[in-house]
Design an enzyme around this catalytic site. Sequence first.
Site, short mmCIF file in Angstrom:
data_model
loop_
_atom_site.label_atom_id
_atom_site.label_comp_id
_atom_site.label_asym_id
_atom_site.label_seq_id
_atom_site.Cartn_x
_atom_site.Cartn_y
_atom_site.Cartn_z
N TRP A 62 0.88 -1.22 -0.09
CA TRP A 62 -0.05 0.11 -0.13
C TRP A 62 0.80 1.25 0.14
CZ3 TRP A 62 -4.69 -0.73 3.80
CH2 TRP A 62 -5.65 -1.61 3.33
N LYS A 63 2.05 1.17 0.52
CA LYS A 63 2.88 2.27 0.38
C LYS A 63 2.34 3.30 1.42
CE LYS A 63 4.84 1.09 -4.09
NZ LYS A 63 5.17 1.75 -5.35
N HIS A 80 12.82 -1.91 -0.25
CA HIS A 80 12.02 -1.56 -1.38
C HIS A 80 12.74 -0.30 -2.03
CE1 HIS A 80 9.09 0.50 -3.77
NE2 HIS A 80 8.33 -0.73 -3.80
N GLU A 130 11.91 2.44 -3.28
CA GLU A 130 11.56 3.88 -2.78
C GLU A 130 12.42 4.18 -1.49
OE1 GLU A 130 7.44 3.17 -2.83
OE2 GLU A 130 7.61 3.25 -5.01
N SER A 136 4.08 -2.21 -12.02
CA SER A 136 2.89 -1.98 -12.78
C SER A 136 2.36 -3.26 -13.18
CB SER A 136 3.21 -1.22 -14.27
OG SER A 136 3.63 0.11 -13.70
N GLY A 149 -0.15 0.21 -7.05
CA GLY A 149 -1.10 0.89 -7.32
C GLY A 149 -2.50 0.04 -7.21
P1 13P Z 1 3.31 -0.48 -8.73
O1 13P Z 1 2.37 -1.75 -9.01
O2 13P Z 1 2.46 0.75 -8.51
O3 13P Z 1 4.07 -0.12 -10.04
O4 13P Z 1 4.35 -0.66 -7.59
C1 13P Z 1 5.09 -1.80 -7.41
C2 13P Z 1 5.68 -1.49 -6.32
O5 13P Z 1 6.46 -0.90 -6.15
C3 13P Z 1 5.33 -2.70 -5.17
O6 13P Z 1 6.12 -2.83 -4.17
#
Ligand code: 13P
Length: 248
Positions: A11-12, A95, A97, A211, A233
């Site tokens: 979910w970030k 991750h 990020e 994605s 997402g």
């Molecule tokens: P998306 O599916 O939004 O590209 O993100 C992938 C992700 O970073 C899952 O950890």
Amino acid sequence: MARKAFIAGNWKMNMTVASGTKLITELKPLVKEAKCDVCLCVPAILIPAMTKAAKGSKIKIGAENMHWAASGAYTGEISADMLKDYGVKYVIIGHSERRQYFGENNDTVNQRTLAALKCELTPIVCIGETLSERSAGDTEKVLSRQLEFGLHGVEDVKQLVIAYEPVWAIGTGQTATDEQAQETIKFIRKKLSKMFNVKDANRVRILYGGSMNAGNCKGLMAQPDIDGGLIGGASLKLDFAKIVNFDK
Ligand code: 13P
């Protein structure tokens, strides 16, 4: 032994108690028949409420990060024991990020991974190359380094999950093709078999992330070395159920 498919959401920094509870409540009946393992990794503060919301369903609630120390003066951090208090089993480690914005590197990934394993949590260790690294032909070199340093000292590699997330595919709508993802994940498995052994490498679940959505999940999941997905997402909507039910 066949590897059980695993669909995990990330979910970030999204959702609140109200919106997360609503989504999980609506997802529950839709994933009732799932044959794969299902997990949603959510912001730490939402773990108690989401665990309650997911009760009695296939959905396990996981974490997005953890610190390596058991306790101490680490303001803002969360320990393995705090996660275990709520029955958490899976925790995302490293991750991209976190690598990009919060100073995470292969060394801190290694410390977190070892600490998670020691506390009997299952780390979902994220690796992946940037666009410039791929363009320069360095993908295998980058992934090898991430695996060698990140998994240094791991005794039983079967206890963890790897997520291959090419940085250029995350949140961009630009998914790796089925062939690109398969080829790279096959390389990762080969690398693990050299670092550990063939038998254990064949039992490690390796997920694809970047994605992945309801439209492209079938093709990705049909690849022999891809055992699941780490979904950003699309895990924030009911589409997540379609990915979980990729085999229907
Ligand atoms: P998306 O599916 O939004 O590209 O993100 C992938 C992700 O970073 C899952 O950890």
